[in-house]
Enzyme design. Structure first.
Site, PDB file in Angstrom:
ATOM      1  N   CYS A 183       2.395  -9.345  -0.263  1.00  0.00           N
ATOM      2  CA  CYS A 183       3.783  -9.147   0.263  1.00  0.00           C
ATOM      3  C   CYS A 183       4.684 -10.098  -0.300  1.00  0.00           C
ATOM      4  O   CYS A 183       4.103 -11.318  -0.876  1.00  0.00           O
ATOM      5  CB  CYS A 183       3.747  -9.619   1.764  1.00  0.00           C
ATOM      6  SG  CYS A 183       5.303  -9.477   2.667  1.00  0.00           S
ATOM      7  N   HIS A 232       3.735  -1.259   6.597  1.00  0.00           N
ATOM      8  CA  HIS A 232       3.911  -2.911   6.247  1.00  0.00           C
ATOM      9  C   HIS A 232       5.541  -3.247   6.416  1.00  0.00           C
ATOM     10  O   HIS A 232       5.986  -4.031   6.989  1.00  0.00           O
ATOM     11  CB  HIS A 232       3.381  -3.001   4.721  1.00  0.00           C
ATOM     12  CG  HIS A 232       3.684  -4.350   4.170  1.00  0.00           C
ATOM     13  ND1 HIS A 232       2.638  -5.313   4.124  1.00  0.00           N
ATOM     14  CD2 HIS A 232       4.806  -4.931   3.878  1.00  0.00           C
ATOM     15  CE1 HIS A 232       3.163  -6.387   3.501  1.00  0.00           C
ATOM     16  NE2 HIS A 232       4.591  -6.404   3.408  1.00  0.00           N
ATOM     17  N   GLU A 233       6.451  -2.361   5.858  1.00  0.00           N
ATOM     18  CA  GLU A 233       7.882  -2.565   5.928  1.00  0.00           C
ATOM     19  C   GLU A 233       8.305  -2.570   7.554  1.00  0.00           C
ATOM     20  O   GLU A 233       9.249  -3.323   7.809  1.00  0.00           O
ATOM     21  CB  GLU A 233       8.802  -1.740   5.190  1.00  0.00           C
ATOM     22  CG  GLU A 233       8.358  -1.944   3.533  1.00  0.00           C
ATOM     23  CD  GLU A 233       8.220  -3.502   3.267  1.00  0.00           C
ATOM     24  OE1 GLU A 233       9.138  -4.135   3.457  1.00  0.00           O
ATOM     25  OE2 GLU A 233       7.371  -3.744   2.168  1.00  0.00           O
ATOM     26  N   HIS A 266       7.417  -5.720   9.304  1.00  0.00           N
ATOM     27  CA  HIS A 266       8.690  -6.988   9.051  1.00  0.00           C
ATOM     28  C   HIS A 266       9.812  -6.783  10.031  1.00  0.00           C
ATOM     29  O   HIS A 266      10.367  -7.594  10.478  1.00  0.00           O
ATOM     30  CB  HIS A 266       9.131  -6.929   7.579  1.00  0.00           C
ATOM     31  CG  HIS A 266       8.061  -7.309   6.757  1.00  0.00           C
ATOM     32  ND1 HIS A 266       7.997  -8.664   6.428  1.00  0.00           N
ATOM     33  CD2 HIS A 266       7.854  -6.813   5.559  1.00  0.00           C
ATOM     34  CE1 HIS A 266       7.239  -9.039   5.584  1.00  0.00           C
ATOM     35  NE2 HIS A 266       7.090  -7.943   4.819  1.00  0.00           N
TER      36      HIS A 266
END
Length: 192
Positions: A115, A157-158, A161
């Site tokens: 990341c 993953h994004e 965030h």
């Protein structure tokens, strides 16, 4: 693995001068907060242009607005063909505003992730193997895709965030973060 963005895929943003912004690291409190929805009438073209410029400068494959200290539900990503373990063609640069991610099935797969906000580290993270995601792009057009493999991993993953979650929080207790050097040694091919 080549993670260079193809310039021909980058949309133009008339009236915007893209800026490379600093990427927040894991000690930044904004990364722990759920990002805000983007109203349909809000002009976010400058934000998107800055995100793409920052992603390209960092040689990353994905970036969420909170990583540049903007609490908005916007993410940009692309998947190079070399990392596309399902279709082997890659995924073009995609802008996703107010995304929704829904797992398809219960199967999860563990793999190492890195990341831009956790620099120099890698960790093994369980993710849904297959998902559907929706949202709108930089033109306000609806996007609806089914993704699996690394494509699905990247989107999840994004998306995390945007919900204030960093990948180390999802790792099993017995797993530990590895430095980039440790990860490379662990994943290097064994000489024959």
């Amino acid at each position: 693995c080549d993670s260079k963005m193809n310039d021909s895929e980058v949309p133009s943003f008339p009236g915007c001068t893209p800026k490379v912004l600093e990427i927040a690291t894991d000690d930044d409190p904004l990364l722990k907060v759920k990002a805000l929805e983007v109203p349909a009438d809000e002009d976010i073209q400058q934000l998107i242009a800055d995100m793409i410029a920052t992603l390209k400068h960092a040689n990353g494959i994905g970036l969420a607005a909170p990583q540049i200290r903007v609490s908005k539900r916007v993410m940009v990503f692309f998947l190079p063909a070399a990392r596309d373990d399902v279709n082997h063609v890659g995924v073009p640069l995609t802008v996703l505003v107010n995304p929704v991610v829904v797992p398809i099935g219960e199967e999860r797969v563990e793999d190492f992730e890195g990341c831009l906000s956790v620099p120099g580290m890698r960790g093994k993270v369980p993710r849904y193997r297959k998902i559907e995601y929706t949202g709108v792009n930089e033109k306000g057009e609806e996007i609806r895709r089914v993704a699996e493999g690394w494509h699905a991993r990247l989107v999840q993953h994004e998306f995390d965030h945007l919900n204030g979650i960093l990948y180390p929080e999802l790792m099993a207790e017995e797993d530990k973060l590895l430095t980039l050097e440790q990860w490379k040694a662990l994943t290097a091919p064994i000489p024959s």
